[in-house]
Design a protein around this motif. Structure first.
Motif, PDB file in Angstrom:
ATOM      1  N   ARG A  41       0.834  -1.209   0.000  1.00 60.78           N
ATOM      2  CA  ARG A  41       0.000   0.000   0.000  1.00 60.78           C
ATOM      3  C   ARG A  41       0.870   1.262   0.000  1.00 60.78           C
ATOM      4  O   ARG A  41       0.584   2.235  -0.698  1.00 60.78           O
TER       5      ARG A  41
ATOM      6  N   GLU B 204      -4.547 -11.304  -4.105  1.00 58.80           N
ATOM      7  CA  GLU B 204      -4.266 -10.291  -3.084  1.00 58.80           C
ATOM      8  C   GLU B 204      -3.970  -8.938  -3.726  1.00 58.80           C
ATOM      9  O   GLU B 204      -4.302  -7.890  -3.158  1.00 58.80           O
TER      10      GLU B 204
ATOM     11  N   ALA C 182      -7.359  -7.443  -4.667  1.00 57.55           N
ATOM     12  CA  ALA C 182      -8.027  -6.934  -3.466  1.00 57.55           C
ATOM     13  C   ALA C 182      -7.442  -5.591  -3.044  1.00 57.55           C
ATOM     14  O   ALA C 182      -8.184  -4.668  -2.685  1.00 57.55           O
ATOM     15  N   LEU C 183      -6.114  -5.467  -3.102  1.00 58.97           N
ATOM     16  CA  LEU C 183      -5.459  -4.203  -2.749  1.00 58.97           C
ATOM     17  C   LEU C 183      -5.938  -3.085  -3.668  1.00 58.97           C
ATOM     18  O   LEU C 183      -6.302  -2.007  -3.196  1.00 58.97           O
ATOM     19  N   TYR C 184      -5.948  -3.329  -4.963  1.00 62.61           N
ATOM     20  CA  TYR C 184      -6.339  -2.281  -5.901  1.00 62.61           C
ATOM     21  C   TYR C 184      -7.782  -1.841  -5.672  1.00 62.61           C
ATOM     22  O   TYR C 184      -8.071  -0.642  -5.628  1.00 62.61           O
ATOM     23  N   LEU C 185      -8.676  -2.786  -5.497  1.00 57.96           N
ATOM     24  CA  LEU C 185     -10.078  -2.430  -5.263  1.00 57.96           C
ATOM     25  C   LEU C 185     -10.250  -1.671  -3.953  1.00 57.96           C
ATOM     26  O   LEU C 185     -11.010  -0.696  -3.880  1.00 57.96           O
ATOM     27  N   ARG C 186      -9.533  -2.094  -2.922  1.00 52.96           N
ATOM     28  CA  ARG C 186      -9.600  -1.423  -1.618  1.00 52.96           C
ATOM     29  C   ARG C 186      -9.084   0.009  -1.699  1.00 52.96           C
ATOM     30  O   ARG C 186      -9.541   0.885  -0.976  1.00 52.96           O
ATOM     31  N   ASP C 187      -8.116   0.243  -2.606  1.00 56.95           N
ATOM     32  CA  ASP C 187      -7.491   1.565  -2.692  1.00 56.95           C
ATOM     33  C   ASP C 187      -8.066   2.448  -3.796  1.00 56.95           C
ATOM     34  O   ASP C 187      -7.418   3.406  -4.228  1.00 56.95           O
TER      35      ASP C 187
ATOM     36  N   LYS D 189      -7.152   4.303 -12.146  1.00 60.33           N
ATOM     37  CA  LYS D 189      -7.401   5.180 -11.000  1.00 60.33           C
ATOM     38  C   LYS D 189      -7.188   6.620 -11.441  1.00 60.33           C
ATOM     39  O   LYS D 189      -6.163   6.953 -12.036  1.00 60.33           O
TER      40      LYS D 189
END
Length: 159
Positions: free
Chosen positions: A95, A123, A126-131, A151
């Motif tokens: 992150r 994983e 998931a990081l990209y979607l969360r951010d 983004k």
């Protein structure tokens, strides 16, 4: 805190990161990963790009940024080669690397970032979607990619 700073893509530290990254992808994909997209190393160095490494001594992670690649409209950069060493995972380093590359992209005058990833890297997805990354349609011919994201870069955040 693990420092993050730019390195030349041909520095020994960068080579160590990329060797580890490609070895991990080969193991996850069940085949030798061929880094087709790095045919132009200058694309990952200023003024066209950037290669960031986390750690001192032994590299603990990396991420790259490039502009002018296939499928990228003006003002858009592409994030490549996000990797964190197994020993450093779970500490938020991925992150932080992504935040640093976004800051660098803003500094280069970019308004958007794109990236692609494989189904073998859930994983990362998931990081990209969360951010705040949004799924988009295919924008390149990467044979290893199954998912594409974009983004919009807003103004820099003051912490």
């Amino acid at each position: 805190m693990i420092p993050i700073r730019p390195f030349p893509v041909d520095a020994p530290e960068a080579t160590a990161c990329l060797v580890a990254y490609f070895a991990e992808l080969s193991a996850r994909f069940g085949q030798t990963f061929d880094p087709y997209a790095d045919a132009d190393p200058a694309a990952l160095q200023p003024p066209r790009g950037l290669f960031l490494i986390a750690g001192t001594g032994t590299p603990m992670g990396c991420v790259a940024l490039r502009t002018g690649a296939e499928g990228l409209p003006p003002g858009t950069g592409e994030v490549k080669r996000l990797w964190v060493a197994p020993a450093a995972r779970g500490q938020g380093l991925a992150r932080r690397l992504m935040a640093e590359v976004e800051t660098a992209a803003r500094g280069m005058g970019l308004s958007h970032l794109r990236l692609d990833t494989s189904r073998h890297l859930p994983e990362a997805q998931a990081l990209y979607l969360r951010d705040g990354w949004t799924g988009i349609s295919r924008y390149n011919s990467n044979p290893y990619a199954d998912h594409w994201f974009e983004k919009r870069l807003g103004p820099a955040q003051i912490s």
